[in-house]
Scaffold this active site. Structure first.
Site, short mmCIF file in Angstrom:
data_model
loop_
_atom_site.label_atom_id
_atom_site.label_comp_id
_atom_site.label_asym_id
_atom_site.label_seq_id
_atom_site.Cartn_x
_atom_site.Cartn_y
_atom_site.Cartn_z
N ARG A 1 33.88 34.60 34.44
CA ARG A 1 33.45 33.67 35.48
C ARG A 1 32.27 34.17 36.30
O ARG A 1 31.34 33.43 36.59
CB ARG A 1 34.58 33.41 36.49
CG ARG A 1 35.49 32.30 36.15
CD ARG A 1 36.84 32.60 36.76
NE ARG A 1 37.33 33.82 36.10
CZ ARG A 1 37.99 33.80 34.93
NH1 ARG A 1 38.26 32.68 34.36
NH2 ARG A 1 38.36 34.93 34.35
N HIS B 1 34.06 43.09 46.13
CA HIS B 1 33.58 41.98 45.29
C HIS B 1 33.16 40.86 46.25
O HIS B 1 33.82 39.84 46.37
CB HIS B 1 34.71 41.53 44.36
CG HIS B 1 34.29 40.66 43.22
ND1 HIS B 1 33.03 40.09 43.12
CD2 HIS B 1 34.96 40.25 42.13
CE1 HIS B 1 32.98 39.37 42.01
NE2 HIS B 1 34.13 39.46 41.39
C1 NCD Z 1 38.15 39.72 39.58
C2 NCD Z 1 37.38 41.02 39.45
O1 NCD Z 1 36.63 41.20 38.50
O2 NCD Z 1 37.55 41.82 40.35
N1 NCD Z 1 37.69 38.74 38.68
C3 NCD Z 1 36.66 37.96 39.03
O3 NCD Z 1 35.57 38.41 39.30
N2 NCD Z 1 36.89 36.65 39.13
C4 NCD Z 1 39.61 39.90 39.51
C5 NCD Z 1 40.20 40.52 38.28
O4 NCD Z 1 39.50 40.94 37.36
O5 NCD Z 1 41.43 40.60 38.24
#
Ligand code: NCD
Length: 305
Positions: free
Chosen positions: A52, A130
């Site tokens: 995503r 993030h």
């Molecule tokens: C998350 C991540 O990469 O930290 N995913 C994301 O970016 N939507 C959560 C995850 O990987 O569990």
């Protein structure tokens, strides 16, 4: 030329900055296709797997009229020949106008932003932060609750390694939340974040059970995946991987306004029967990521939506 403005950590964002980005995302959602980045190049450097985050950044760049370069698998790059991150970033910042980077090392995005003379957007650095995920989480909370203020936020699962929850609690500190943490002891929210919450005067409770009481006291139920890739010992992962599985039958005590968020990918944390309930919001949340990432790309380039 715009001033260089990276987006590496959520900690530096004020309440005003967050609300401004939410307004920009809403504007991007109203008209996602506008060619205001014609002639610009966005680089997406993914040293760790992603679905995503990378695809929504690339879609955002394309819909805004920019072109995209980059890689989704570092095995095909010179990093396998021993090229340092420093050299890779220096070079890419000569090619592109914005660098979107995910890396397995904590602090990698900050480091890159100090080297690059173009804005760097952190798309995840190890178990640390993030921030763009947090911005789309906040946009999702805002859209579903009509506000970010005074909400009960229940975070469930891997609160130790989950970078999305670390960024989320830091961002929500501006909005008087009440936190409920549901995690096994091995994956509890790290002390450093709990100390911050205490300093900010933000209340939190810790639970080990995902029960009717935890579910019934939430405006937002934020589920997370146990971060298998961050475990030193996979036997430890096996012990905790299926501790919390949310099922539709567990939602009878939920508040009417409650929404379930998950940054995705899900593994086992949310049973498929939850998808058809009015509480499920995670796929819409992922869609919101496109609009928020349009807003963030424009913002670091000094462009208002
Ligand atoms: C998350 C991540 O990469 O930290 N995913 C994301 O970016 N939507 C959560 C995850 O990987 O569990």
């Amino acid at each position: 030329m715009h001033a260089r403005k990276s987006f590496v950590s959520i900690a530096g964002l004020s309440r005003k900055d967050i609300l401004h980005l939410i307004t920009m995302a809403a504007e991007a959602e109203r008209e996602p296709n506008r060619k205001i980045l014609d002639g610009r190049i966005v680089a997406t450097l993914f040293f760790e797997p992603s679905t995503r985050t990378r695809l929504s950044f690339e879609t955002a760049a394309n819909r805004l009229g920019a072109k995209v370069i980059g890689f989704s698998d570092p095995k095909v790059t010179s990093s396998t020949k021993g090229e340092t991150l420093n050299d890779t970033i220096r070079m890419v910042s000569n090619y592109a106008d914005v660098i979107v980077m995910r890396h397995y090392l904590e602090g990698a995005a900050l480091y890159a932003s100090e080297i690059a003379d173009k804005p760097v957007i952190n798309a995840g650095d190890g178990a640390h932060q993030h921030p763009t995920q947090t911005m789309l989480d906040l946009y999702s909370i805002y859209k579903t609750q009509g506000t970010l203020d005074d909400l009960d936020i229940c975070l469930v699962g891997d609160l130790k390694y989950g970078r999305t929850v670390h960024s989320l609690i830091q961002a929500l500190r501006h909005f008087s939340p009440r936190f409920h943490f549901v995690a096994p002891r091995e994956l509890a929210m790290p002390e450093v974040y709990k100390q911050q919450l205490t300093e900010w005067g933000i209340p939190f409770e810790e639970h080990t059970e995902l029960d009717a009481q935890a579910i019934g006291s939430a405006d937002i139920l934020y589920m997370t995946r146990v971060q298998r890739e961050r475990f030193q010992d996979l036997a430890e992962y096996e012990k905790v991987k299926n501790l919390y599985v949310l099922r539709a039958s567990m939602l009878s005590a939920a508040r009417n306004n409650m929404k379930i968020l998950h940054p995705l990918p899900r593994v086992n944390e949310i049973a498929y029967d939850v998808d058809d309930t009015p509480f499920a919001y995670y796929f819409k949340q992922a869609e919101n990521g496109l609009y928020m990432r349009e807003a963030i790309i424009c913002d670091v380039l000094g462009i208002k939506l």
